[in-house]
Design a protein around this motif. Structure first.
Motif, mmCIF file in Angstrom:
data_model
loop_
_atom_site.group_PDB
_atom_site.id
_atom_site.type_symbol
_atom_site.label_atom_id
_atom_site.label_comp_id
_atom_site.label_asym_id
_atom_site.label_seq_id
_atom_site.Cartn_x
_atom_site.Cartn_y
_atom_site.Cartn_z
ATOM 1 N N PRO A 121 0.877 -1.401 -0.033
ATOM 2 C CA PRO A 121 0.013 -0.047 -0.068
ATOM 3 C C PRO A 121 0.784 1.295 -0.017
ATOM 4 C CG PRO A 121 -0.785 -1.437 1.573
ATOM 5 C CD PRO A 121 0.354 -1.997 0.944
ATOM 6 N N GLU A 122 1.871 1.148 0.653
ATOM 7 C CA GLU A 122 2.688 2.439 0.634
ATOM 8 C C GLU A 122 3.588 2.768 -0.793
ATOM 9 O OE1 GLU A 122 2.839 -0.114 3.069
ATOM 10 O OE2 GLU A 122 3.362 0.498 4.938
ATOM 11 N N HIS A 124 2.155 1.747 -3.586
ATOM 12 C CA HIS A 124 0.915 1.925 -4.218
ATOM 13 C C HIS A 124 0.721 3.459 -4.351
ATOM 14 C CE1 HIS A 124 -3.595 1.002 -4.836
ATOM 15 N NE2 HIS A 124 -3.198 2.011 -5.573
ATOM 16 N N VAL A 125 0.484 4.056 -3.027
ATOM 17 C CA VAL A 125 0.272 5.339 -3.068
ATOM 18 C C VAL A 125 1.365 6.245 -3.683
ATOM 19 C CG1 VAL A 125 0.752 5.702 -0.636
ATOM 20 C CG2 VAL A 125 -0.569 7.375 -1.450
ATOM 21 N N ARG B 31 -6.197 -0.455 1.735
ATOM 22 C CA ARG B 31 -5.340 0.031 0.614
ATOM 23 C C ARG B 31 -6.222 1.487 0.299
ATOM 24 N NH1 ARG B 31 -1.422 -2.050 -3.207
ATOM 25 N NH2 ARG B 31 -1.001 -3.629 -1.709
ATOM 26 N N ILE B 34 -5.339 4.207 2.623
ATOM 27 C CA ILE B 34 -3.981 4.387 2.694
ATOM 28 C C ILE B 34 -3.662 5.360 1.492
ATOM 29 C CG2 ILE B 34 -1.799 3.911 2.254
ATOM 30 C CD1 ILE B 34 -2.484 1.344 4.129
ATOM 31 N N ALA B 52 0.148 3.975 7.161
ATOM 32 C CA ALA B 52 -0.267 2.985 6.662
ATOM 33 C C ALA B 52 0.031 1.726 7.623
ATOM 34 C CB ALA B 52 0.545 2.602 5.589
ATOM 35 N N ALA B 53 0.656 1.529 8.448
ATOM 36 C CA ALA B 53 1.095 0.532 9.378
ATOM 37 C C ALA B 53 -0.138 0.541 10.448
ATOM 38 C CB ALA B 53 2.463 0.561 10.366
#
Lengths: 143, 147
Positions: A121-122, A124-125, B31, B34, B52-53
């Motif tokens: 996800p990190e 992805h952004v 997701r 985020i 995110a975590a």
């Protein structure tokens, strides 16, 4: 929504993993876009074969990914770095900019398929922001 | 009424029989929070969404991810009339939750990416197209009761 220093780092680090698969990824993303969003086919009516994995699609997928790689290298100033490409898209190709978003989404889907462990996800952004910034730079010369 | 080809029908049933709801629901929803942080506006009561975590390990996020995918299953089971199946859900999102319907597309995109990651090469362009069509019908049905 401009790119932070961290975003740029994340994109560059992820891109190093993309490089060995770049042509494959480009081809898959383009194939996918033509199938899932058939309105995009209108820009390629001059190709003989628009099916996934065909020769024109393979070649053009590689071209597109080459453009994205160039953008990664010029990430600190996309607007001036992509000036020529912007002129091309604005005056010659005249692609409606809404399609940049569509292609970006398909590129992300292929990243998820080909690099599932790296496309967190990190990442992805950061990559989503980057592709949006590339789209903005490409739209620069439109009007 | 939406017309589904045999391939599309079979593909949607196949995807939902293969994916792990416990994983996909929470993964897609977290997701979305985020990647599109403004979507957090609807979840003020969820506690720590700071990074995110925190989002990924937040139990309320995980629980809600499962609620969302359970809602999708209703559409999978009623593919020939998703519009009426979702009438109450649409009213709920419009009147009570007051969610901007453009957000449905954001969540749909994240769901596509998570399912693609799960299915790998099996998520071919044709399968992807069927899934995209399904999600488009779901989103349109959820938008239907907004005025």
């Amino acid at each position: 929504m401009s790119l932070t220093a961290k975003d740029k780092e994340t994109v560059k680090a992820f891109w190093a993993k993309v490089v060995p698969k770049a042509e494959d990824i480009g081809q898959d993303a383009l194939s996918r876009m033509l199938v899932v969003y058939p309105q995009t086919k209108t820009y390629f009516a001059h190709w003989k074969d628009l099916s996934p994995g065909s020769a024109p699609v393979k070649k053009h997928g590689a071209t597109v990914m080459g453009g994205v790689a160039d953008a990664v290298a010029k990430i600190d100033d996309l607007t001036s770095g992509l000036l020529n490409l912007s002129e091309l898209h604005a005056f010659t190709l005249r692609v409606d900019p809404a399609n940049f978003k569509i292609l970006a989404h398909n590129i992300l889907v292929v990243f998820a398929i080909r690099l599932p462990n790296d496309f967190t996800p990190e990442v992805h952004v950061a990559v989503d922001k980057f592709l949006a910034a590339v789209a903005r730079a490409l739209s620069e010369k439109y009007r | 009424m939406v017309k589904w080809t045999d391939f599309e029908r079979a593909t949607i049933q196949d995807i939902f029989s293969k994916i792990d709801y416990e994983v996909v629901g929470p993964a897609a929803f977290s997701r979305c929070l985020i990647v599109y942080p403004w979507t957090q506006r609807y979840f003020g009561g969820f506690g720590n969404l700071y990074n995110a975590a925190a989002i990924t390990s937040n139990p309320k996020v995980a629980a809600h991810g499962k609620v969302v995918i359970a809602g999708l299953e209703k559409a999978v089971k009623n593919m020939d009339d998703i519009k009426s199946t979702y009438k109450d859900l649409s009213v709920l999102h419009s009147e009570k939750l007051q969610v901007d319907p453009d957000n449905f597309n954001l969540l749909a995109d994240c769901l596509t990416i998570v399912v693609a990651g799960q299915m790998g090469a099996a998520f071919t362009p044709e399968v992807h197209a069927a899934f995209q069509k399904f999600l488009a019908v779901v989103v349109a049905s959820l938008r239907k009761q907004y005025y």
